[in-house]
Design a protein around this motif. Structure first.
Motif, short mmCIF file in Angstrom:
data_model
loop_
_atom_site.label_atom_id
_atom_site.label_comp_id
_atom_site.label_asym_id
_atom_site.label_seq_id
_atom_site.Cartn_x
_atom_site.Cartn_y
_atom_site.Cartn_z
N VAL A 20 -65.06 77.58 21.72
CA VAL A 20 -65.62 76.41 21.04
C VAL A 20 -66.46 76.88 19.86
N CYS A 63 -61.44 67.94 16.05
CA CYS A 63 -60.34 68.40 16.92
C CYS A 63 -59.02 68.35 16.16
N GLN A 64 -58.78 67.26 15.45
CA GLN A 64 -57.54 67.13 14.69
C GLN A 64 -57.42 68.22 13.63
N GLU A 68 -58.64 72.74 18.08
CA GLU A 68 -59.42 73.42 19.11
C GLU A 68 -60.40 72.44 19.75
N PRO A 69 -60.93 72.79 20.95
CA PRO A 69 -61.93 71.93 21.57
C PRO A 69 -63.19 71.81 20.71
N VAL A 70 -63.74 70.60 20.66
CA VAL A 70 -64.98 70.33 19.93
C VAL A 70 -65.90 69.56 20.86
N ALA A 90 -58.94 59.93 22.09
CA ALA A 90 -58.61 61.34 22.30
C ALA A 90 -57.63 61.51 23.45
N GLN A 95 -56.16 65.09 22.41
CA GLN A 95 -57.10 65.95 21.69
C GLN A 95 -58.17 66.48 22.63
N PRO A 96 -58.53 67.78 22.51
CA PRO A 96 -59.47 68.42 23.45
C PRO A 96 -60.94 68.14 23.13
N LEU A 97 -61.32 66.89 23.22
CA LEU A 97 -62.70 66.48 22.99
C LEU A 97 -63.53 66.78 24.25
N CYS A 156 -59.06 70.73 29.32
CA CYS A 156 -58.91 70.12 28.00
C CYS A 156 -57.77 70.74 27.21
N ARG A 157 -57.28 71.90 27.62
CA ARG A 157 -56.15 72.56 26.95
C ARG A 157 -54.85 72.48 27.74
#
Length: 549
Positions: A20, A63-64, A68-70, A90, A95-97, A156-157
């Motif tokens: 992150v 994220c977009q 990557e995760p945010v 998300a 999306q990995p929020l 999240c991934r």
């Protein structure tokens, strides 16, 4: 120096360990230990946003942009509830929020203590994983805390990705920063093996069907997928998609092509491969639902079924590129050629259509001028009329919060994207969406790379395109939200460069400033039109296409 809260230090160390790099942080005392750690950590960039709803959409845009995760970090109580719209979006955009919420200790929930509510599970089915960390007192509880954070950040991934929630109960005192370094924490890695080949029988069935069609909904931008889809079209497959799935000729004029053939069953497929998420075109969905006897296979990385065309045969759990690259050239291109002829007619109509001053003209000229000046610019379109105009004129990938199709958060998402991307970022947005999300501009860190085309026709213009609604006395004020608000004061209060346009001449001047002018702060071009005239022009466009006028 870091906080003395052990669960916060374990969390911070694992955020870094899982890669992150960006965190959107909101004010609050209960989450101050987390924000302090994120700010102290050299590997993480903190982006302050006061409004939690806007902050979560800002993180979604990051994220977009990064893939990557945010993190979005909020304090306790209703602050957490405010992130739910972005979390839902998300979820459907995969999306990995990472939502990190501070909380009171469990013993003080529902005990009339300040700023408390039951936070674990609050985000419901919209998150892939929700954990609430312990405040460790011994080795086993430290192991448990480490495990929970790892599980959330892996979730999240996993598969096609999605949001997660990490809740962090914190006892007072909150403001002791006495730890010199973060702990060395175990990072549990996620290894996803390459998918196995799809069943040969399914592939051959699709290849040999008389009228095979690939339908592509919204997807993350991917040059690899763009190339694969254009190759499939060249190999004889009918490919239907929009700019929300990528770039290429197959992403153009979907709505026009369907409008031309919607009364002709010769264009209905007998075998469909559905890839991606939602289609903007209601006309396309309605037409393809007439193919009730077609075999329809959905490609879904997570394996979830979506029977959007009402004819789902089965689900192929795989990445789209792993399936599309297995298809071989068809022996007959006849069905593809039918659709290509319709697409060509749509392109010819679009090139001949010269709109007068309107939202049509504003989007058409923005796309033409920006493509000339900066073909690498990124475009975010808000929902309703804006994204439909984008689908008409864009010749590039466009971002849109189409997962839930809400009007909130589009401006904040574009703003977040612009904060982690040095190139030009355009946001094309209608008036209700803009004013609903105006706190996106309440951000001193926004830069001049964010350019906003605000389409203001005094209300929800799309409601005037719905047959029959105008017969209701509630249409103007209660449904369409008729108003006389402008963005000039909002821009002045937030140090935003502002231009208005009231006719074709001032539109052209304003677009020149929007696309070519220098500014250290965001730029807004507000285009004033009339909703009824915009709706009439939209109808005229399709009536001319179909030869009805």
């Amino acid at each position: 120096m870091y906080s003395d809260k052990e669960n916060v230090n374990i969390l911070t160390a694992l955020l870094v360990g899982h890669g992150v790099r960006h965190a959107v942080v909101c004010p609050g005392s209960r989450n101050s230990a987390i924000v302090h750690n994120l700010n102290e950590c050299p590997a993480i960039n903190c982006h302050p946003v006061t409004d939690e709803r806007s902050a979560a959409f800002c993180a979604l845009g990051m994220c977009q942009a990064t893939g990557e995760p945010v993190v979005v970090c909020v304090t306790s109580g209703t602050a957490l509830l405010n992130v739910l719209p972005a979390v839902a979006e998300a979820c459907y955009q995969h999306q990995p929020l990472v939502v990190v919420s501070a909380d009171r200790p469990a013993q003080w929930i529902d005990q009339l203590d300040g700023q408390t509510l039951p936070q674990p599970g609050t985000l419901g089915r919209f998150v892939r994983k929700a954990v609430s960390l312990p405040e460790p007192r011994d080795g086993e509880e430290r192991w448990y805390c480490n495990r929970l954070v790892n599980e959330a950040l892996m979730a999240c991934r996993r598969e096609d990705g999605g949001p997660v929630h990490i809740n962090v109960p914190l006892s007072e005192p909150l403001f002791d920063y006495t730890v010199e370094s973060l702990p060395r924490e175990r990072v549990i890695s996620l290894y996803a093996p390459k998918a196995a080949p799809v069943d040969e029988a399914v592939i051959r069935d699709f290849e040999h069907a008389e009228r095979s069609m690939v339908v592509v909904g919204q997807m993350a931008e991917s040059p690899v997928l763009d190339a694969a889809l254009e190759q499939l079209s060249a190999a004889g497959y009918a490919v239907l998609r929009e700019p929300l799935s990528g770039n290429g000729r197959t992403a153009r004029c979907l709505d026009e092509a369907v409008a031309l053939v919607e009364d002709d069953d010769r264009y209905l497929p007998d075998c469909i491969l559905y890839v991606g998420d939602t289609l903007v075109s209601k006309r396309a969905r309605k037409y393809l639902r007439k193919a009730r006897h077609a075999r329809c296979w959905e490609v879904s990385p997570g394996g979830e079924p979506h029977d959007v065309l009402m004819n789902l045969t089965g689900v192929i759990q795989a990445r789209p590129e792993d399936v599309l690259t297995q298809l071989r050239e068809r022996s007959s291109h006849a069905f593809r050629d039918l659709w290509e002829a319709a697409r060509t007619m749509g392109e010819e109509h679009q090139s001949r259509f010269e709109p007068p001053y309107s939202q049509f003209l504003a989007v058409k000229r923005l796309e033409e001028m920006s493509t000339e000046d900066d073909p690498r610019a990124v475009f975010h379109y808000a929902n309703s009329t804006a994204v439909r105009l984008g689908c008409l004129y864009a010749r590039h990938y466009i971002h849109c919060n189409r997962g839930v199709n809400g009007i909130e958060g589009s401006l904040s998402t574009a703003a977040g994207y612009s904060l982690v991307n040095d190139g030009r970022v355009y946001c094309v947005i209608g008036d209700l969406s803009f004013f609903y999300d105006q706190n996106a501009l309440w951000n001193r860190n926004l830069r001049g790379n964010l350019r906003i085309l605000l389409l203001n026709n005094g209300g929800g213009g799309i409601f005037y395109q719905l047959d029959g609604l105008q017969a209701s006395g509630a249409c103007d004020d209660l449904v369409a939200g008729r108003h006389r608000t402008t963005a000039e004061g909002i821009c002045a209060g937030n140090d935003i460069t502002y231009y208005p346009a009231h006719d074709a001449t001032t539109l052209e001047v304003g677009l020149g400033a929007l696309t070519r002018g220098h500014s250290d702060r965001p730029v807004v071009l507000e285009v004033f039109t009339r909703a009824e005239q915009d709706a009439a022009l939209y109808r005229k466009y399709y009536e001319l296409l179909k030869g009805k006028i």
